[in-house]
Structures are given as C-alpha cells and as structure tokens.
Design a protein around this motif. Structure first.
Motif, mmCIF file in Angstrom:
data_model
loop_
_atom_site.group_PDB
_atom_site.id
_atom_site.type_symbol
_atom_site.label_atom_id
_atom_site.label_comp_id
_atom_site.label_asym_id
_atom_site.label_seq_id
_atom_site.Cartn_x
_atom_site.Cartn_y
_atom_site.Cartn_z
ATOM 1 N N LEU A 205 0.842 -1.199 0.000
ATOM 2 C CA LEU A 205 0.000 0.000 0.000
ATOM 3 C C LEU A 205 0.878 1.250 0.000
ATOM 4 N N TRP A 206 1.892 1.244 0.844
ATOM 5 C CA TRP A 206 2.816 2.393 0.927
ATOM 6 C C TRP A 206 3.495 2.653 -0.426
ATOM 7 N N ARG A 207 3.988 1.584 -1.048
ATOM 8 C CA ARG A 207 4.639 1.739 -2.352
ATOM 9 C C ARG A 207 3.660 2.265 -3.408
ATOM 10 N N ALA A 208 2.432 1.728 -3.371
ATOM 11 C CA ALA A 208 1.434 2.140 -4.377
ATOM 12 C C ALA A 208 1.043 3.600 -4.194
ATOM 13 N N ILE A 209 0.931 4.060 -2.947
ATOM 14 C CA ILE A 209 0.608 5.469 -2.690
ATOM 15 C C ILE A 209 1.673 6.354 -3.338
ATOM 16 N N LYS A 210 2.922 6.053 -3.040
ATOM 17 C CA LYS A 210 4.035 6.853 -3.589
ATOM 18 C C LYS A 210 4.061 6.759 -5.116
ATOM 19 N N ASP A 211 3.961 5.528 -5.615
ATOM 20 C CA ASP A 211 4.134 5.292 -7.042
ATOM 21 C C ASP A 211 3.033 5.917 -7.892
ATOM 22 N N ARG A 212 1.782 5.721 -7.495
ATOM 23 C CA ARG A 212 0.672 6.238 -8.307
ATOM 24 C C ARG A 212 0.588 7.770 -8.244
ATOM 25 N N LEU A 213 0.839 8.346 -7.054
ATOM 26 C CA LEU A 213 0.793 9.817 -6.963
ATOM 27 C C LEU A 213 1.940 10.425 -7.765
ATOM 28 N N GLN A 214 3.116 9.809 -7.683
ATOM 29 C CA GLN A 214 4.259 10.333 -8.445
ATOM 30 C C GLN A 214 3.999 10.202 -9.952
ATOM 31 N N ALA A 215 3.391 9.069 -10.345
ATOM 32 C CA ALA A 215 3.068 8.886 -11.767
ATOM 33 C C ALA A 215 2.059 9.946 -12.217
ATOM 34 N N GLY A 216 1.110 10.265 -11.340
ATOM 35 C CA GLY A 216 0.139 11.310 -11.662
ATOM 36 C C GLY A 216 0.820 12.656 -11.866
ATOM 37 N N VAL A 217 1.760 12.986 -10.978
ATOM 38 C CA VAL A 217 2.516 14.238 -11.114
ATOM 39 C C VAL A 217 3.324 14.224 -12.417
ATOM 40 N N ASP A 218 3.987 13.084 -12.688
ATOM 41 C CA ASP A 218 4.819 12.984 -13.892
ATOM 42 C C ASP A 218 4.007 13.192 -15.172
ATOM 43 N N HIS A 219 2.743 12.788 -15.138
ATOM 44 C CA HIS A 219 1.873 12.956 -16.314
ATOM 45 C C HIS A 219 1.075 14.259 -16.247
ATOM 46 N N ARG A 220 1.421 15.116 -15.293
ATOM 47 C CA ARG A 220 0.787 16.427 -15.153
ATOM 48 C C ARG A 220 -0.710 16.306 -14.884
ATOM 49 N N GLY A 221 -1.087 15.263 -14.129
ATOM 50 C CA GLY A 221 -2.460 15.153 -13.654
ATOM 51 C C GLY A 221 -3.395 14.394 -14.576
ATOM 52 N N THR A 222 -4.613 14.196 -14.056
ATOM 53 C CA THR A 222 -5.646 13.441 -14.765
ATOM 54 C C THR A 222 -6.720 14.414 -15.240
#
Length: 278
Positions: A205-222
């Motif tokens: 869960l901890w890894r997924a929180i970091k990973d998905r939020l960072q991926a969202g930032v990297d793609h400049r949001g949804t």
DNA sequence: AATTGTACCTGTCAGC
DNA sequence: TGCTGACAGGTACAAT
C-alpha cells in the motif's frame, strides 16, 4: 476534481509566473467563496492589493500563495475549481469568480463551475485556523512519509482501506481517482479493514501510494472533464488509469470484469479477482 | 468518538 | 426534443 497530482501541477505552472509579482487590483464576483474573512470582499481586496507573491506552496490539496510580509492566500479547488494565469485578453467567463490583476499586466483568475471552491486569506501564524490544514495527515510524496509513517497512521484505526485513503487526516492529497488506482496496484480490496492488513500488504500500500501519486505528477495530472493546469493545459494520466471509472470493462491484469461499489459515499471501481477481501 | 447522511452547485449524459 | 434522474477529481456539518 483535483487531487494531489493535479494541485501540484497547478502549483508548478503558476510558480514562475506569480513569484515576485504584485497584486494591483482584486475583482470579486462571488464573495461567498471567501471563508476568511467570511464573505468580506472589501477587506479581502484591501489586504491583498499592493502585496507581492513570495512563495507558491502546496499542502495536500490546498494551494498556499504566500504574500509579503506574512499573508497567505489559501485556495482549495474542490471539484471543479481552476486557477488560470491569463496572459492575453480573454473575456471574463460565466464561472470566473475572482480576478487578481498583476503588475506585469497579466491576471490570475479563479474559475469554478460548481462553486464549491474555498478561499481563505490569513496571516502565516493563523494557518492552523483552517481546520482542514490543521488536521492534515502526512504529505505522501515527501521523504518523511516512510513505511513506518504509514503504519503509524493506520495504528488504532478500523476504517476500510478506501475510506482510509480518502480521509485527509490519514494521508494528505488522495482523492477518488488515485485511491482506486492505489488499491488496484496494491492488490487490496476497497472494503478491507486497515487493521487487518499484514505487514507485506502495508508495504504494498505504501509503495502504491508513492508510485501512483508520483506517476500522476509525472503525467501532469488526470484530465477527465474539468481539470487543467495554470495555463489551461490538460494532463495525460487519464490514459494510464487501470480501474477508475472502468467498471464493466475487463481488468487489464486478469480480464475479470471490473466491479463497482460505494465506499464512504463515493463510487469505487475494483477488480474482484486482483483485489480479494481475504 | 466514530460513522453515515446531507448540503453545497452546475453541467452532462443516458433513458424514456 | 424535452424531461427526469443519476452522477461528477471534495469536504463541512449535522445527525445518529
């Protein structure tokens, strides 16, 4: 609308344009969005006029625009709020509620179709009078947010996993889109009680929180409907979504049909095979 | 104290 | 072409 990655993208797009600019005039079209000083457009404009932006920060889903010497314009975009830096003459739109004129001849506009957005103007020492900021949980993309930090946050709580993620007091900045994506990546059922998670599941869960939020930032949001950054540009993380809004479609991992439920009053999509309640 | 429901708004889309 | 109801990146507040 905007969750942590979207608000961070807005922050980054505004920062270079607002830093060291001075507000020359404030136009308020919908005073009720001003929570502090409550509905007082006159005081709001008087305090802001002539002040210079000295820092543009973010905490959870709140934008913090610091002005000299010690004032903070705090903005929460809620569902449909937009903050736009306007460089060319653009007609004032139907849902433009605030215009901050700047000394570079440009404008910062606040636009919000549903009028849920919140605006506060406080001194730095009074930031904690904003309840949502005072009780905000740890900032998930900071280095301080360790696995131990997540475990501490879980300690003593009995919420279901989805409700836990949506609760800003537990972890800051997660909303309905990223909660679903995080739980899918972690392989955790949205209705799983957090006090029953094993150590390996807490780590996932901890890894997924970091990973998905960072991926969202990297793609400049949804960008699904309303969200755009400070230049009116859409993000691209909607193209990376695995389960959010995809009920009725096959799971990208196993092909099982994605199910829909409600958690904490919010629509939730998950794969019943990849995310077993156990 | 913790949880659930309701309110705040407008717009869009599916179904009749 | 309406009309109606469900739903939408969120959270504050009241009710239980």
């Amino acid at each position: 609308m905007p969750e942590l990655p979207e608000v961070e993208t807005v922050r980054r797009s505004l920062e270079p344009n607002l830093l060291n600019k001075t507000i020359t005039e404030v136009k308020v079209f919908l005073p009720k969005l001003i929570k502090i000083p409550s509905g007082d457009a006159e005081a709001f404009g008087r305090i802001l006029t002539g002040r210079k932006f000295k820092a543009i920060k973010r905490r959870g889903k709140y934008l913090l625009l610091y002005l000299e010497p010690d004032w903070v314009l705090v903005i929460h975009l809620r569902m449909t709020g937009r903050l736009l830096y306007i460089e060319k003459p653009v007609p004032v739109e139907k849902h433009t509620h605030f215009i901050f004129c700047l000394d570079d001849g440009n404008e910062l506009r606040f636009h919000d179709v549903r009028q849920f957005g919140l605006i506060y103007l406080v001194q730095e020492k009074d930031l904690e009078t904003i309840e949502g900021l005072k009780t905000m949980g740890p900032e998930p993309l900071s280095e301080d947010f360790t696995l131990e930090c997540l475990k501490n946050s879980i300690k003593g709580k009995k919420q279901r996993a989805k409700v836990f993620l949506l609760d800003q007091r537990c972890v800051a900045g997660i909303g309905n889109i990223y909660a679903d994506e995080i739980l899918f990546q972690a392989g955790i059922h949205p209705d799983r009680r957090v006090d029953t998670l094993r150590d390996d599941e807490k780590e996932a869960l901890w890894r997924a929180i970091k990973d998905r939020l960072q991926a969202g930032v990297d793609h400049r949001g949804t960008s699904i409907k309303d969200y755009v950054d400070g230049f009116g540009q859409a993000g691209s993380f909607q193209n990376q979504l695995q389960v959010y809004g995809k009920y009725g479609e096959p799971c990208p991992r196993c092909g099982t049909i994605i199910q829909r439920t409600k958690s904490g009053g919010r629509t939730t999509s998950f794969c019943p095979r990849c995310q077993k309640i156990r």
